[in-house]
Design an enzyme around this catalytic site. Structure first.
Site, short mmCIF file in Angstrom:
data_model
loop_
_atom_site.label_atom_id
_atom_site.label_comp_id
_atom_site.label_asym_id
_atom_site.label_seq_id
_atom_site.Cartn_x
_atom_site.Cartn_y
_atom_site.Cartn_z
N ASP A 36 0.83 -1.20 0.00
CA ASP A 36 0.00 0.00 0.00
C ASP A 36 0.87 1.26 0.00
OD1 ASP A 36 -2.07 1.88 0.50
OD2 ASP A 36 -3.21 0.38 1.61
N THR A 77 -6.85 3.53 -2.25
CA THR A 77 -6.62 2.14 -1.86
C THR A 77 -7.65 1.18 -2.42
OG1 THR A 77 -5.43 2.75 0.14
CG2 THR A 77 -6.46 0.57 0.11
N ASN A 98 -12.55 5.18 -1.85
CA ASN A 98 -12.71 4.45 -0.59
C ASN A 98 -14.08 4.73 0.00
OD1 ASN A 98 -10.03 3.52 -0.73
ND2 ASN A 98 -9.25 5.29 0.39
N LYS A 159 -6.18 -3.67 6.53
CA LYS A 159 -7.36 -2.92 6.10
C LYS A 159 -8.41 -3.88 5.56
CE LYS A 159 -4.93 1.27 4.54
NZ LYS A 159 -4.71 2.15 3.37
N ASP A 160 -9.67 -3.66 5.94
CA ASP A 160 -10.73 -4.53 5.47
C ASP A 160 -10.87 -4.50 3.94
OD1 ASP A 160 -11.90 -1.95 5.28
OD2 ASP A 160 -13.18 -2.28 7.02
N ASP A 304 1.23 2.39 4.04
CA ASP A 304 0.35 3.52 3.74
C ASP A 304 0.16 4.40 4.97
OD1 ASP A 304 -1.63 4.78 1.81
OD2 ASP A 304 -2.96 4.35 3.49
N ASP A 351 -1.01 -0.33 -4.73
CA ASP A 351 -2.35 0.15 -5.08
C ASP A 351 -2.36 1.61 -5.51
OD1 ASP A 351 -1.64 0.95 -2.54
OD2 ASP A 351 -3.63 0.71 -1.68
N HIS A 486 -2.51 10.90 -1.54
CA HIS A 486 -2.45 10.44 -2.93
C HIS A 486 -3.83 10.60 -3.52
CE1 HIS A 486 -4.37 6.89 -1.15
NE2 HIS A 486 -3.46 7.03 -0.19
#
Length: 545
Positions: A36, A77, A98, A159-160, A304, A351, A486
């Site tokens: 990430d 992401t 997201n 992260k989910d 990330d 990503d 980003h």
């Protein structure tokens, strides 16, 4: 005699030739690794400090595409993970950010939230998730379909969204880390009715507390970290409870003020924890051990969190990548032993990348800027008040998209296209906004290159806004001048590593330009399965044996 000699020579050529891999010899396991927020230049910048068994093993023995990019906006992401695995852009797969404004429900939504399902692993709400908003299949889905739902697919990330979206609609499981006061790996009832015993045992192992019992110190002497700016600077976000953003970071004493277990996400230990959990999954789920091909999608999220907080030029990001290099070496050695060196295919990518902290760029006289969200929204309301005598025309501004209140426009007897074009024309006058186009323009004009092409690839007619905005280079939407982010279509956000390695992969490099959507069709071709049903990428022939 001559005939006998010729026959013997032919037999020798056929029987003594090396046993080359063929497409019929599919890998037992495919390993997708997404780092990430990894910029391509991290491969080069820290190369002298990497060992030989992590990133360098992939670069020396795999196939590296040195000019690989994302071909859409926004580079976030959820969008990145989805695009990697579907082989297409938001235009087709529908994951446009997201979080985004749902113009039908009139509220902001999160990409994988789904109240139809419950948390598996604890009594919290962190597992009420599914991939249902992803409109297309993934290469992981197509592998399951091709094998009549045999073989296993598992997604893993802190992260989910980074675990759920790559694993697809048909995954056997996806697991993510529930921080706060929980400190557990959890899942959703979309996949499971209860956590497997091995996951429960992992959660009880005390491994998370073990990692959090130690301060974050640099792996090597900090004075050797010459690839980064000075440690004590004014461009980084401190942990709560810290006076300065400098090493060492006293994690044991800071965790209580930084959402307890969640602090591990913003340290390299989060990547080590992810590696530990991925290894446990491979062992206990017996991945790579059946007659079918399995798939494990691993995403390293801590890179990330660290990047956002400290920026891409920080000593923290350098240390994070040096430690990740060791985690990857550990993972690769484990795969060699557990699955077999010739039995797995792996790809590593990111990503999205990230921009240098804009305030740091400003300090060295490079153009950069900040757009304050509230101030910009107020500006747009002033525009509509001036031209249309109403400040209720704009329903939402987010992700550099403007959503119009169509009912209000109708009540005022205004022309929708005129309103949208007026807002686009006026938005361009705001400092930091570089380009502005209406949805109508994206629907009726084909942009073949540049950032407008990327904007078009990221536009989804069903879900996206009415006016799309592009900021000037190195401009971010933020009220703070510390840390970075980003999301743009500029090269600092789009240029990422893309490396293939293992079964069926050649050794080499290429400087040809490839796009992130090319990964899924390439892996699908290697596996001899159907491409994801929305795929718009191409097979990268030069990486395949």
């Amino acid at each position: 005699m001559k005939k006998l000699a010729l026959l013997a020579a032919i037999l020798c050529l056929t029987s003594c030739a090396p046993n080359k891999k063929t497409k019929s010899q599919k890998p037992k396991l495919v390993v997708g690794v997404v780092v990430d927020q990894m910029r391509y230049d991290y491969l080069i910048r820290f190369a002298n400090k990497y060992g030989n068994d992590g990133f360098k093993r992939l670069l020396n023995n795999g196939f590296s595409l040195e000019n690989a990019h994302y071909n859409y906006i926004p580079t976030y992401t959820a969008v990145g993970h989805t695009s990697i695995y579907t082989g297409t852009t938001p235009t087709n797969h529908g994951i446009i950010s997201n979080d985004w404004y749902d113009k039908y429900a009139k509220k902001s939504i999160y990409c994988v939230d789904d109240s139809n399902y419950n948390t598996i692993g604890n009594d919290g709400d962190g597992g009420k998730k599914s991939p249902y908003r992803m409109m297309t299949t993934t290469m992981t889905d197509q592998l399951r379909l091709a094998q009549n739902m045999n073989g296993k697919t598992i997604g893993i990330a802190l992260k989910d969204r980074s675990a759920i979206l790559p694993a697809g609609h048909t995954a056997n499981a996806a697991y993510w880390f529930d921080g706060g006061e929980k400190g557990q790996w959890i899942s959703s009832s979309f996949y499971l009715n209860e956590l497997p015993t091995w996951v429960q045992d992992f959660n009880k192992s005390g491994k998370v507390d073990e990692y959090l019992s130690k301060p974050w110190e640099t792996l090597y002497d900090i004075n050797t970290y010459t690839e980064s700016i000075e440690d004590d600077n004014n461009f980084e976000v401190t942990f709560k409870g810290e006076e300065k953003p400098v090493f060492p970071h006293d994690i044991p004493s800071l965790r209580s003020k930084n959402n307890n277990y969640s602090i591990i996400k913003a340290t390299p230990a989060g990547n080590s924890l992810t590696t530990d959990f991925a290894k446990a999954a491979i062992i206990n789920e017996k991945l790579g051990k059946s007659e079918y091909t399995d798939f494990i999608a691993i995403s390293y999220s801590s890179t990330d969190y660290v990047g956002h907080q400290f920026g891409v030029a920080s000593k923290e990001i350098e240390d994070t990548y040096l430690r990740l290099d060791k985690d990857l070496a550990d993972l690769f050695q484990f795969l060699d032993t557990q699955v077999g060196k010739d039995n797995y295919t792996l790809f590593l990518t990111a990503d999205h990348a990230a921009v240098q902290v804009p305030s740091y760029l400003q300090s060295v006289k490079i153009p950069a800027n900040y757009i304050k969200p509230v101030a910009f929204k107020n500006f747009l309301n002033e525009v509509t008040l001036k031209h249309f005598k109403s400040d209720e025309i704009i329903e939402n501004v987010s992700n550099f998209q403007v959503f119009l209140a169509k009912d209000k426009i109708q009540d005022l007897k205004l022309d929708y296209q005129t309103v949208a074009q007026t807002i686009a024309d006026e938005a361009i006058n705001y400092k930091g906004i570089y380009k502005a186009v209406t949805a109508k323009t994206l629907q009726t004009t084909t942009f073949t290159n540049g950032v407008l092409n990327s904007l078009q690839n990221g536009y989804n007619q069903k879900f996206s806004g009415d006016v799309m905005l592009i900021p000037t280079p190195s401009t971010i939407s933020s009220s703070s001048k510390k840390g970075t982010t980003h999301g743009s279509g500029y090269t600092y956000d789009t240029h990422i590593p893309m490396i293939f390695y293992g079964n069926g992969i050649k050794q080499g490099t290429s400087r040809k330009k490839y796009e992130i959507v090319d990964i899924a069709p390439t892996i699908s071709n290697l596996l001899q399965i159907q491409f994801p049903n929305g795929s718009s990428g191409k097979i990268i022939d030069e990486v395949l044996e």
